[in-house]
Design a protein around this motif. Structure first.
Motif, mmCIF file in Angstrom:
data_model
loop_
_atom_site.group_PDB
_atom_site.id
_atom_site.type_symbol
_atom_site.label_atom_id
_atom_site.label_comp_id
_atom_site.label_asym_id
_atom_site.label_seq_id
_atom_site.Cartn_x
_atom_site.Cartn_y
_atom_site.Cartn_z
ATOM 1 N N GLY A 32 -1.378 -8.078 6.857
ATOM 2 C CA GLY A 32 -0.351 -8.558 5.944
ATOM 3 C C GLY A 32 0.065 -7.591 4.851
ATOM 4 N N TRP A 33 -0.388 -6.354 4.927
ATOM 5 C CA TRP A 33 -0.007 -5.346 3.941
ATOM 6 C C TRP A 33 1.236 -4.614 4.425
ATOM 7 C CZ3 TRP A 33 -2.439 -5.030 -0.674
ATOM 8 C CH2 TRP A 33 -3.692 -5.630 -0.782
ATOM 9 N N THR A 34 2.105 -4.242 3.517
ATOM 10 C CA THR A 34 3.210 -3.342 3.808
ATOM 11 C C THR A 34 2.748 -1.955 3.402
ATOM 12 O OG1 THR A 34 4.869 -5.042 3.393
ATOM 13 C CG2 THR A 34 5.605 -2.757 3.246
ATOM 14 N N VAL A 35 2.873 -0.996 4.309
ATOM 15 C CA VAL A 35 2.409 0.368 4.046
ATOM 16 C C VAL A 35 3.625 1.288 3.955
ATOM 17 C CG1 VAL A 35 1.000 2.291 4.878
ATOM 18 C CG2 VAL A 35 0.259 -0.076 5.293
ATOM 19 N N VAL A 36 3.704 2.030 2.853
ATOM 20 C CA VAL A 36 4.770 3.005 2.649
ATOM 21 C C VAL A 36 4.101 4.362 2.464
ATOM 22 C CG1 VAL A 36 6.716 3.676 1.199
ATOM 23 C CG2 VAL A 36 6.200 1.259 1.534
ATOM 24 N N ARG A 37 4.586 5.347 3.213
ATOM 25 C CA ARG A 37 4.027 6.692 3.140
ATOM 26 C C ARG A 37 5.062 7.668 2.585
ATOM 27 N NH1 ARG A 37 -0.559 7.894 5.558
ATOM 28 N NH2 ARG A 37 -1.610 6.208 6.635
ATOM 29 N N PHE A 38 4.585 8.560 1.738
ATOM 30 C CA PHE A 38 5.421 9.629 1.184
ATOM 31 C C PHE A 38 4.692 10.950 1.377
ATOM 32 C CE2 PHE A 38 6.366 5.900 -1.464
ATOM 33 C CZ PHE A 38 7.738 5.843 -1.333
ATOM 34 N N TRP A 39 5.453 12.001 1.576
ATOM 35 C CA TRP A 39 4.880 13.340 1.596
ATOM 36 C C TRP A 39 4.588 13.762 0.162
ATOM 37 C CZ3 TRP A 39 3.182 15.123 5.985
ATOM 38 C CH2 TRP A 39 3.777 14.730 7.179
ATOM 39 N N ASN A 40 3.500 14.496 -0.034
ATOM 40 C CA ASN A 40 3.172 15.022 -1.362
ATOM 41 C C ASN A 40 4.353 15.783 -1.959
ATOM 42 O OD1 ASN A 40 0.574 14.009 -1.246
ATOM 43 N ND2 ASN A 40 -0.378 15.968 -0.751
ATOM 44 N N ASP A 41 5.012 16.601 -1.136
ATOM 45 C CA ASP A 41 6.148 17.398 -1.624
ATOM 46 C C ASP A 41 7.263 16.518 -2.170
ATOM 47 O OD1 ASP A 41 4.814 19.710 -0.955
ATOM 48 O OD2 ASP A 41 5.914 20.040 0.913
ATOM 49 N N ASP A 42 7.494 15.350 -1.540
ATOM 50 C CA ASP A 42 8.534 14.442 -2.029
ATOM 51 C C ASP A 42 8.186 13.901 -3.412
ATOM 52 O OD1 ASP A 42 10.005 14.814 0.287
ATOM 53 O OD2 ASP A 42 9.167 13.031 1.274
ATOM 54 N N VAL A 43 6.914 13.589 -3.618
ATOM 55 C CA VAL A 43 6.477 13.083 -4.923
ATOM 56 C C VAL A 43 6.648 14.168 -5.981
ATOM 57 C CG1 VAL A 43 4.490 12.274 -6.264
ATOM 58 C CG2 VAL A 43 4.863 11.410 -3.940
ATOM 59 N N LEU A 44 6.238 15.374 -5.657
ATOM 60 C CA LEU A 44 6.309 16.466 -6.627
ATOM 61 C C LEU A 44 7.748 16.882 -6.918
ATOM 62 C CD1 LEU A 44 3.275 18.554 -5.338
ATOM 63 C CD2 LEU A 44 3.372 17.118 -7.395
ATOM 64 N N ALA A 45 8.631 16.795 -5.925
ATOM 65 C CA ALA A 45 10.022 17.228 -6.110
ATOM 66 C C ALA A 45 10.905 16.137 -6.696
ATOM 67 C CB ALA A 45 10.601 17.698 -4.777
ATOM 68 N N ASP A 46 10.597 14.855 -6.398
ATOM 69 C CA ASP A 46 11.493 13.767 -6.810
ATOM 70 C C ASP A 46 10.713 12.474 -7.025
ATOM 71 O OD1 ASP A 46 13.710 12.214 -7.381
ATOM 72 O OD2 ASP A 46 14.365 12.066 -5.287
ATOM 73 N N VAL A 47 9.863 12.452 -8.021
ATOM 74 C CA VAL A 47 9.048 11.261 -8.267
ATOM 75 C C VAL A 47 9.921 10.057 -8.609
ATOM 76 C CG1 VAL A 47 8.555 11.635 -10.725
ATOM 77 C CG2 VAL A 47 6.884 10.434 -9.284
ATOM 78 N N ASP A 48 11.064 10.280 -9.244
ATOM 79 C CA ASP A 48 11.958 9.164 -9.558
ATOM 80 C C ASP A 48 12.500 8.521 -8.280
ATOM 81 O OD1 ASP A 48 11.592 9.532 -12.273
ATOM 82 O OD2 ASP A 48 13.382 10.777 -12.501
ATOM 83 N N GLY A 49 12.855 9.340 -7.303
ATOM 84 C CA GLY A 49 13.323 8.814 -6.026
ATOM 85 C C GLY A 49 12.239 8.028 -5.312
ATOM 86 N N VAL A 50 11.008 8.519 -5.375
ATOM 87 C CA VAL A 50 9.877 7.809 -4.777
ATOM 88 C C VAL A 50 9.704 6.454 -5.465
ATOM 89 C CG1 VAL A 50 7.350 7.853 -4.533
ATOM 90 C CG2 VAL A 50 8.703 9.888 -3.960
ATOM 91 N N CYS A 51 9.781 6.436 -6.776
ATOM 92 C CA CYS A 51 9.645 5.178 -7.521
ATOM 93 C C CYS A 51 10.774 4.210 -7.180
ATOM 94 C CB CYS A 51 9.595 5.448 -9.021
ATOM 95 S SG CYS A 51 8.058 6.239 -9.551
ATOM 96 N N ARG A 52 11.982 4.721 -7.031
ATOM 97 C CA ARG A 52 13.106 3.852 -6.627
ATOM 98 C C ARG A 52 12.845 3.237 -5.250
ATOM 99 N NH1 ARG A 52 16.059 7.914 -9.165
ATOM 100 N NH2 ARG A 52 16.526 8.942 -7.182
ATOM 101 N N HIS A 53 12.291 4.025 -4.350
ATOM 102 C CA HIS A 53 11.974 3.524 -3.010
ATOM 103 C C HIS A 53 10.891 2.440 -3.079
ATOM 104 C CE1 HIS A 53 11.901 3.879 1.397
ATOM 105 N NE2 HIS A 53 10.628 3.570 1.268
ATOM 106 N N VAL B 45 0.862 -1.182 0.000
ATOM 107 C CA VAL B 45 0.000 0.000 0.000
ATOM 108 C C VAL B 45 0.896 1.229 0.000
ATOM 109 C CG1 VAL B 45 -1.611 1.359 1.408
ATOM 110 C CG2 VAL B 45 -1.913 -1.114 1.209
ATOM 111 N N ILE B 46 0.581 2.183 -0.856
ATOM 112 C CA ILE B 46 1.310 3.448 -0.910
ATOM 113 C C ILE B 46 0.332 4.562 -0.566
ATOM 114 C CG2 ILE B 46 2.608 5.046 -2.352
ATOM 115 C CD1 ILE B 46 3.317 2.540 -4.072
ATOM 116 N N GLU B 47 0.689 5.334 0.448
ATOM 117 C CA GLU B 47 -0.138 6.448 0.876
ATOM 118 C C GLU B 47 0.646 7.743 0.673
ATOM 119 O OE1 GLU B 47 -3.167 5.592 1.180
ATOM 120 O OE2 GLU B 47 -3.631 5.293 3.297
ATOM 121 N N LEU B 48 -0.030 8.770 0.208
ATOM 122 C CA LEU B 48 0.582 10.087 0.038
ATOM 123 C C LEU B 48 -0.042 11.028 1.067
ATOM 124 C CD1 LEU B 48 0.656 10.486 -3.839
ATOM 125 C CD2 LEU B 48 2.299 9.385 -2.315
ATOM 126 N N ASP B 49 0.809 11.778 1.750
ATOM 127 C CA ASP B 49 0.348 12.633 2.830
ATOM 128 C C ASP B 49 0.649 14.092 2.544
ATOM 129 O OD1 ASP B 49 -0.380 10.322 4.202
ATOM 130 O OD2 ASP B 49 1.480 10.236 5.349
#
Length: 128
Positions: free
Chosen positions: A93-114, A65-69
């Motif tokens: 049994g889900w793995t939850v990963v959270r990202f800040w909206n700003d991180d997605v907007l500033a570095d979507v490639d880094g988010v995808c690598r994560h 699960v990917i959540e954007l905050d």
């Protein structure tokens, strides 16, 4: 015969559909990278109902699960609710990963690598 998945109430299904049509800029940016198996051939869904929750993005094959905050998720009450939600999903049994909206907007490639690294870790753990 047991159903293939947990039935989703019509109201929750309608909410998920509405959320798909009203995505934030960060959600749109990340969805552009995830949709149509663009990220390493992985299948993702957006605004997906899981039990009583509607999660932003999910890779069902890897139970990720990917959540954007946004900034409001930094407030104490909201952060506590997020932590409880993540714990509830993890207990199922889900793995939850959270990202800040700003991180997605500033570095979507880094988010995808994560995201890819998280899936690779899950694969290695299940193989080992």
């Amino acid at each position: 015969m047991k159903p293939a998945h947990t039935p989703i109430p019509n109201r929750q299904r309608a909410n998920a559909r509405r959320m798909r049509s009203q995505m934030t800029e960060a959600e749109k940016t990340l969805w552009h990278e995830l949709r149509a198996h663009r990220l390493m051939g992985l299948g993702f869904r957006r605004q997906y109902p899981i039990r009583q929750f509607i999660v932003e993005f999910v890779c069902p094959e890897h139970r990720l699960v990917i959540e954007l905050d946004g900034s409001q998720h930094g407030w104490a009450g909201v952060a506590a609710a997020d932590a409880a939600r993540s714990a509830d999903l993890q207990a199922d049994g889900w793995t939850v990963v959270r990202f800040w909206n700003d991180d997605v907007l500033a570095d979507v490639d880094g988010v995808c690598r994560h995201i890819v690294a998280t899936i690779n870790e899950k694969r290695a753990a299940s193989d080992g």
